[in-house]
Design a protein around this motif. Structure first.
Motif: not given
Length: 374
Positions: A313-314, A318-321, A329-330, A337-338
């Motif tokens: 999940f974390v 970075f994958i989307f970023a 990513g943001g 995080i949820a």
């Protein structure tokens, strides 16, 4: 004022022992905390072309390692090197810091950490031409080993304080940490050991069962805290769970009575299940070895899976970023995080369940091995 003889106080002796253990662990891991620029080992083209590798990121965070990684800031890695202890038939005993490997990028004393192939993650020995000639005997203090030392120190501190409080408040209602631990001890005794083994025989196995339960539980909890000196995935290491299962297997085998072995080699089943092909004895004997194997795999798989899901999940941030840019990513980070927090909370429950299941099954095996013939 009451004066206490410090020289003869048992509690003072145990505190000194714990203090020495703390100093020992800190001495092992505090050779030097070093920060190193990752770019110093890469060409400019490699540094710019490198992308986030989710699989590598996940495996690095759940597997054992020869250094304790603290954080990465840009291209700078901050890590605590751990002692490397190797014995080679060619060069004898070799003791040095894992910082000599420079995060596994360099060779030292003809040893290196292999990053691919069948020996991936292991230290291999090289000849003068740089060819792999074998595996040395590896007795290194890895992250999991240091994590075990840390958990032992925590266990000692907790139970020495509980023992002191129980002795001081004998006959009174428990308070504080004693009030937390005592009901768990009574639960293991009254709801696990006695029903599975019997009231008369349970006292013999109760110290091991309590040690087993609290060792697994505390290591499960410490593995969920991502702050040094915690966060080592001890119970998610199959070597650790294998040793715990072997303890159960050895204790079961040593304490087994003649009726237990009779039911394995000559069970009360129809004769055609035993002759001419000893089908049931083979099945029963196989069960002797599959029981500890199941204990080992169950604890390892459940704790490893929990850590892997959190890191997956974390890594989505970075994958989307990497794929869509920093904005993507943001945007995905709150959701990631949820879910990570939810899995961590679920892992707290799983930590209790896995410690309970491992202890309960061990108690059942002891009960089957020592039960009288009816």
């Amino acid at each position: 004022m009451t004066m206490v003889n410090l020289e003869s106080s048992p509690l003072n002796t145990t505190k000194r022992f714990v203090l020495l253990a703390v100093i020992f662990v800190l001495g092992l891991v505090s050779t030097n905390v070093y920060a190193e620029e990752n770019g110093s080992h890469e060409t400019g083209e490699e540094a710019h072309s490198s992308e986030f590798n989710a699989g590598k990121f996940v495996m690095e965070h759940v597997s054992d390692s020869f250094e304790w990684h603290i954080l990465t800031y840009g291209h700078t890695h901050v890590s605590i090197p751990l002692p490397i202890i190797l014995y080679s038939h060619n060069s004898g005993l070799n003791v040095f810091s894992s910082s000599k490997f420079h995060h596994g990028t360099e060779t030292y004393r003809n040893f290196r950490i292999e990053h691919e192939g069948e020996n991936e993650g292991k230290i291999v020995e090289l000849n003068q031409q740089g060819e792999v000639i074998g595996l040395p005997l590896d007795l290194s203090m890895t992250k999991a080993v240091i994590g075990i030392f840390v958990s032992v120190i925590v266990i000692l501190l907790v139970f020495l304080n509980v023992a002191k409080a129980a002795k001081k408040r004998s006959g009174e209602a428990p308070k504080g940490l004693q009030n937390l631990v005592e009901p768990i001890i009574l639960f293991i005794r009254d709801e696990v050991a006695i029903p599975a083994i019997g009231k008369d025989k349970s006292e013999k196995f109760l110290p091991f069962l309590l040690t087993l339960f609290f060792f697994i539980l505390i290591n499960n909890f410490l593995g969920l805290i991502p702050i040094f000196p915690f966060g080592a995935n001890v119970t998610g290491n199959i070597a650790v769970t294998m040793v715990l299962a072997l303890f159960t297997f050895v204790i079961t085998t040593i304490n087994a009575n003649k009726h237990y072995w009779k039911e394995i080699y000559n069970p009360d089943v129809p004769w055609w299940l035993k002759y001419p092909l000893p089908l049931m004895p083979i099945v029963e004997l196989t069960g002797v070895f599959t029981k500890p194997f199941v204990l080992m795999v169950r604890l390892f798989a459940n704790m490893m899976a929990g850590h892997m899901i959190v890191t997956v999940f974390v890594s989505l941030i970075f994958i989307f970023a990497n794929l869509k840019g920093p904005v993507a990513g943001g945007l995905v980070s709150p959701l990631s995080i949820a879910f990570s927090v939810f899995i961590l909370l679920l892992d707290v429950l799983v930590s209790f369940i896995q410690a309970y299941v491992f202890t309960l099954l061990s108690a059942l095996y002891f009960g089957m091995a020592t039960s009288e013939h009816h």
